[in-house]
Design a protein around this motif. Structure first.
Motif, mmCIF file in Angstrom:
data_model
loop_
_atom_site.group_PDB
_atom_site.id
_atom_site.type_symbol
_atom_site.label_atom_id
_atom_site.label_comp_id
_atom_site.label_asym_id
_atom_site.label_seq_id
_atom_site.Cartn_x
_atom_site.Cartn_y
_atom_site.Cartn_z
ATOM 1 N N TRP A 161 -21.084 -5.680 34.926
ATOM 2 C CA TRP A 161 -22.338 -5.795 35.650
ATOM 3 C C TRP A 161 -23.463 -6.071 34.651
ATOM 4 O O TRP A 161 -23.514 -5.466 33.595
ATOM 5 C CB TRP A 161 -22.612 -4.516 36.424
ATOM 6 N N PRO A 162 -24.374 -7.022 34.954
ATOM 7 C CA PRO A 162 -25.352 -7.452 33.944
ATOM 8 C C PRO A 162 -26.353 -6.384 33.529
ATOM 9 O O PRO A 162 -26.893 -6.452 32.413
ATOM 10 C CB PRO A 162 -26.057 -8.652 34.616
ATOM 11 N N ASP A 163 -26.630 -5.414 34.365
ATOM 12 C CA ASP A 163 -27.563 -4.339 34.017
ATOM 13 C C ASP A 163 -26.754 -3.110 33.612
ATOM 14 O O ASP A 163 -26.115 -2.483 34.453
ATOM 15 C CB ASP A 163 -28.467 -4.018 35.210
ATOM 16 N N PRO A 164 -26.776 -2.736 32.327
ATOM 17 C CA PRO A 164 -25.931 -1.613 31.880
ATOM 18 C C PRO A 164 -26.265 -0.296 32.562
ATOM 19 O O PRO A 164 -25.370 0.525 32.795
ATOM 20 C CB PRO A 164 -26.203 -1.548 30.373
ATOM 21 N N VAL A 165 -27.554 -0.067 32.865
ATOM 22 C CA VAL A 165 -27.934 1.189 33.523
ATOM 23 C C VAL A 165 -27.343 1.243 34.926
ATOM 24 O O VAL A 165 -26.758 2.248 35.341
ATOM 25 C CB VAL A 165 -29.474 1.332 33.562
ATOM 26 N N GLU A 166 -27.481 0.142 35.676
ATOM 27 C CA GLU A 166 -26.882 0.095 37.007
ATOM 28 C C GLU A 166 -25.360 0.158 36.921
ATOM 29 O O GLU A 166 -24.701 0.799 37.743
ATOM 30 C CB GLU A 166 -27.309 -1.180 37.723
ATOM 31 N N GLY A 167 -24.791 -0.532 35.925
ATOM 32 C CA GLY A 167 -23.343 -0.549 35.770
ATOM 33 C C GLY A 167 -22.749 0.813 35.481
ATOM 34 O O GLY A 167 -21.555 1.028 35.715
ATOM 35 N N ALA A 168 -23.561 1.745 34.960
ATOM 36 C CA ALA A 168 -23.068 3.079 34.625
ATOM 37 C C ALA A 168 -23.130 4.048 35.793
ATOM 38 O O ALA A 168 -22.651 5.187 35.685
ATOM 39 C CB ALA A 168 -23.873 3.642 33.447
ATOM 40 N N LEU A 169 -23.685 3.626 36.936
ATOM 41 C CA LEU A 169 -23.772 4.514 38.094
ATOM 42 C C LEU A 169 -22.382 4.849 38.633
ATOM 43 O O LEU A 169 -21.484 4.007 38.621
ATOM 44 C CB LEU A 169 -24.602 3.865 39.202
ATOM 45 N N ASP A 170 -22.235 6.074 39.117
ATOM 46 C CA ASP A 170 -20.997 6.460 39.785
ATOM 47 C C ASP A 170 -20.884 5.644 41.074
ATOM 48 O O ASP A 170 -21.788 5.666 41.917
ATOM 49 C CB ASP A 170 -21.038 7.953 40.104
ATOM 50 N N GLY A 171 -19.778 4.932 41.233
ATOM 51 C CA GLY A 171 -19.601 4.059 42.378
ATOM 52 C C GLY A 171 -19.599 2.594 42.007
ATOM 53 O O GLY A 171 -19.314 1.746 42.857
ATOM 54 N N MET A 172 -19.874 2.262 40.744
ATOM 55 C CA MET A 172 -19.784 0.886 40.253
ATOM 56 C C MET A 172 -18.413 0.670 39.634
ATOM 57 O O MET A 172 -17.968 1.469 38.799
ATOM 58 C CB MET A 172 -20.867 0.608 39.212
ATOM 59 N N PHE A 173 -17.743 -0.413 40.020
ATOM 60 C CA PHE A 173 -16.389 -0.668 39.551
ATOM 61 C C PHE A 173 -16.212 -2.140 39.208
ATOM 62 O O PHE A 173 -16.878 -3.017 39.764
ATOM 63 C CB PHE A 173 -15.358 -0.309 40.635
ATOM 64 N N VAL A 174 -15.282 -2.398 38.299
ATOM 65 C CA VAL A 174 -14.675 -3.714 38.113
ATOM 66 C C VAL A 174 -13.177 -3.517 38.321
ATOM 67 O O VAL A 174 -12.697 -2.378 38.380
ATOM 68 C CB VAL A 174 -14.963 -4.319 36.719
ATOM 69 N N LEU A 175 -12.444 -4.628 38.441
ATOM 70 C CA LEU A 175 -10.990 -4.514 38.618
ATOM 71 C C LEU A 175 -10.294 -5.563 37.777
ATOM 72 O O LEU A 175 -10.298 -6.743 38.107
ATOM 73 C CB LEU A 175 -10.604 -4.677 40.088
ATOM 74 N N ARG A 176 -9.732 -5.097 36.675
ATOM 75 C CA ARG A 176 -8.931 -5.974 35.810
ATOM 76 C C ARG A 176 -7.729 -5.241 35.250
ATOM 77 O O ARG A 176 -6.628 -5.777 35.175
ATOM 78 C CB ARG A 176 -9.802 -6.512 34.664
ATOM 79 N N THR A 177 -7.929 -3.988 34.853
ATOM 80 C CA THR A 177 -6.882 -3.231 34.175
ATOM 81 C C THR A 177 -6.246 -2.204 35.108
ATOM 82 O O THR A 177 -6.744 -1.918 36.202
ATOM 83 C CB THR A 177 -7.448 -2.492 32.950
ATOM 84 N N ARG A 178 -5.160 -1.623 34.625
ATOM 85 C CA ARG A 178 -4.501 -0.551 35.372
ATOM 86 C C ARG A 178 -5.448 0.627 35.572
ATOM 87 O O ARG A 178 -5.514 1.198 36.659
ATOM 88 C CB ARG A 178 -3.243 -0.104 34.627
#
Length: 524
Positions: A187-204
């Motif tokens: 996610w381009p904004d690191p502060v927003e990306g660190a919120l609980d509930g933010m996810f990416v999906l690539r790894t196990r």
């Protein structure tokens, strides 16, 4: 036992579902889902299913079941190091041993897990049908290798032939295979990306975290926002809807899958999502994610609306893992590491190296079928084929080396529909529905560029794709003129509406990137 199915080969004959119904099931008309880690009671059925598969698409562990070839070591290949121990890295290591290579073999990967299969993570694993931990890849041989897992490659010194690692150590090599793949774009904004509930999906580990949040419990979300409608985003949306969750998808392009299929076929994918209850917003970006108490609460969109959301899945495409090579002297850029048709890396002067090879998602290689332009591919079957070519060439003299001439292929399972492709649909100026019915979601579309067929996509119509593959290989005329079953009355080509390269960078799994091996282009 570990199982993986090459779904580019699978044509939905369903023999496996008859012979081992507890391990293999058909979803919709053609799509196969399977358990990659069968129980002890299922194993004999799975073995029979693998033997009976008409296209031999099922792969299972074969440790100690084959005689190894005579051992030999190619000149200068006494120490081979593979950086990247996922699908391409594992298959290359196995191919080296199958070729008879007896030298030192080291595999390096920044993940702590052994090699595993990624496609099930957005489907069976996310839905809860299987555990993400059960996606380990089948092993064909005991590799007799040194595994350096959980440690990252941070530099390459070609002068002294060493790979520098994040723990301060280094590993010497005589020949090196770069198979570091792709990571999720954060996610381009690191502060927003660190919120609980933010996810990416690539790894196990990504799949484990997201699966826990999506399934029943105190944290089960009221609404999931998926940002990006490429293959990963669309598959996540499909899985979330199968779990009964409310889903909004925000996509900057005009349609889902635009970077992979163009807007004409992408509009069909858009209709498919809406038919299955997805709140699809195209031409829309997310301006901000708002939180309170450290958790995701709301998303503000570029169309002026806002959404109350609990979970955000950022499906913004991938970044090729090449930073560790930036000062190495190799031809490295945002599309990966440039290599020749024999998988040998180019240096920054466009000269081919003798002992550095590339395979998998991180490779950018020329393809004769598409004007010898360099293709950057994120395809399962390409990673396997390229790894085997690279391994063969690493231990062979120049008179016995192979070219990598794999035809690009991909598949996706969305909302019970099997989407498969051959060729490069986005290397096209026109597209035409050649068979079937769009309304019934059972059709084939052919793509053309300057009067020649360059790609084909099938929705629940995959048995015809080998026929189109032959047409692409022959550079057959476009639009195709041949009698087929279920040919529409009106076969009229229309502009394919392929987005420009900047938009394609976000969700395309195959990109035509030009002729120059040293090309470096910003992708924003």
């Amino acid at each position: 036992m570990h199982v993986v199915v090459d779904l580019t080969k699978c044509q939905g004959y369903a023999q496996c579902a008859f012979l081992a119904p507890s391990a293999f099931q058909m979803q919709g008309d053609e799509a196969l889902i399977y358990d990659p880690e069968p129980t002890e009671q299922q194993r004999e059925q799975v073995r029979r299913a693998a033997a009976a598969c008409p296209v031999q698409a099922i792969q299972i562990d074969r440790l100690a079941t084959q005689d190894m070839p005579p051992i030999h070591t190619a000149p200068g290949a006494g120490r081979i190091v593979i950086v990247g121990a996922s699908l391409a890295g594992l298959r290359a290591a196995e191919a080296l041993r199958e070729e008879g290579y007896a030298g030192s073999l080291t595999l390096i990967d920044d993940e702590p897990h052994g090699p595993y299969d990624r496609p099930p993570l957005s489907k069976q694993a996310l839905s809860g049908k299987i555990r993400p931990e059960s996606t380990g890849l089948p092993r064909r041989h005991d590799l007799d290798a040194q595994w350096r897992l959980g440690v990252r490659a941070v530099g390459l010194d070609l002068a002294i032939r060493r790979v520098q690692l994040s723990d301060g150590s280094s590993v010497p090599f005589d020949r090196l295979l770069i198979a570091t793949g792709v990571r999720a774009r954060p996610w381009p904004d690191p502060v927003e990306g660190a919120l609980d509930g933010m996810f990416v999906l690539r790894t196990r580990d990504d799949a484990i975290r997201l699966q826990k949040r999506l399934h029943p419990g105190s944290d089960r979300p009221e609404r999931v926002l998926v940002v990006g409608a490429g293959f990963t985003g669309s598959e996540v949306a499909s899985t979330c809807r199968s779990l009964g969750l409310d889903v909004t998808v925000a996509e900057a392009a005009a349609t889902p899958l635009a970077g992979a299929l163009g807007n004409v076929i992408g509009s069909i994918a858009a209709d498919m999502q809406r038919e299955h209850g997805v709140d699809l917003r195209c031409g829309v970006t997310v301006e901000a994610i708002e939180g309170s108490d450290g958790r995701v609460r709301r998303a503000r969109l570029s169309d002026g609306s806002s959404l109350d959301v609990d979970v955000v899945v950022a499906a913004l495409g991938g970044i090729r893992n090449v930073e560790w090579l930036e000062n190495s002297g190799l031809a490295v850029g945002p599309w990966g590491v440039a290599c020749d048709a024999g998988c040998r890396a180019f240096d920054v002067n466009g000269l081919v190296t003798d002992d550095i090879f590339v395979a998998g998602d991180v490779a950018r290689a020329p393809n004769a079928m598409f004007g010898y332009q360099f293709l950057a591919l994120e395809h399962w079957a390409n990673a396997v084929a390229q790894a085997e070519v690279a391994a063969h060439n690493m231990v062979s003299d120049e008179s016995n080396r192979w070219p990598h001439v794999h035809m690009p292929k991909f598949w996706s399972l969305q909302f019970g529909n099997n989407i498969k492709s051959v060729g490069v649909p986005t290397f096209a100026d026109e597209v035409v529905i050649t068979q079937g019915s769009v309304e019934e979601r059972r059709f084939t579309a052919a793509y053309g560029y300057k009067g020649r067929i360059t790609g084909a996509v099938a929705f629940n119509h995959a048995k015809w794709l080998p026929f189109y593959q032959r047409l692409i290989e022959q550079a057959a005329p476009f639009p195709p003129e041949f009698p087929t079953v279920d040919r529409p009355d009106d076969v009229l080509p229309v502009p394919a509406e392929v987005p420009d390269q900047q938009l394609m960078a976000r969700d395309a799994t195959v990109v035509v990137t030009g002729h120059r091996p040293t090309l470096v282009r910003s992708i924003g």
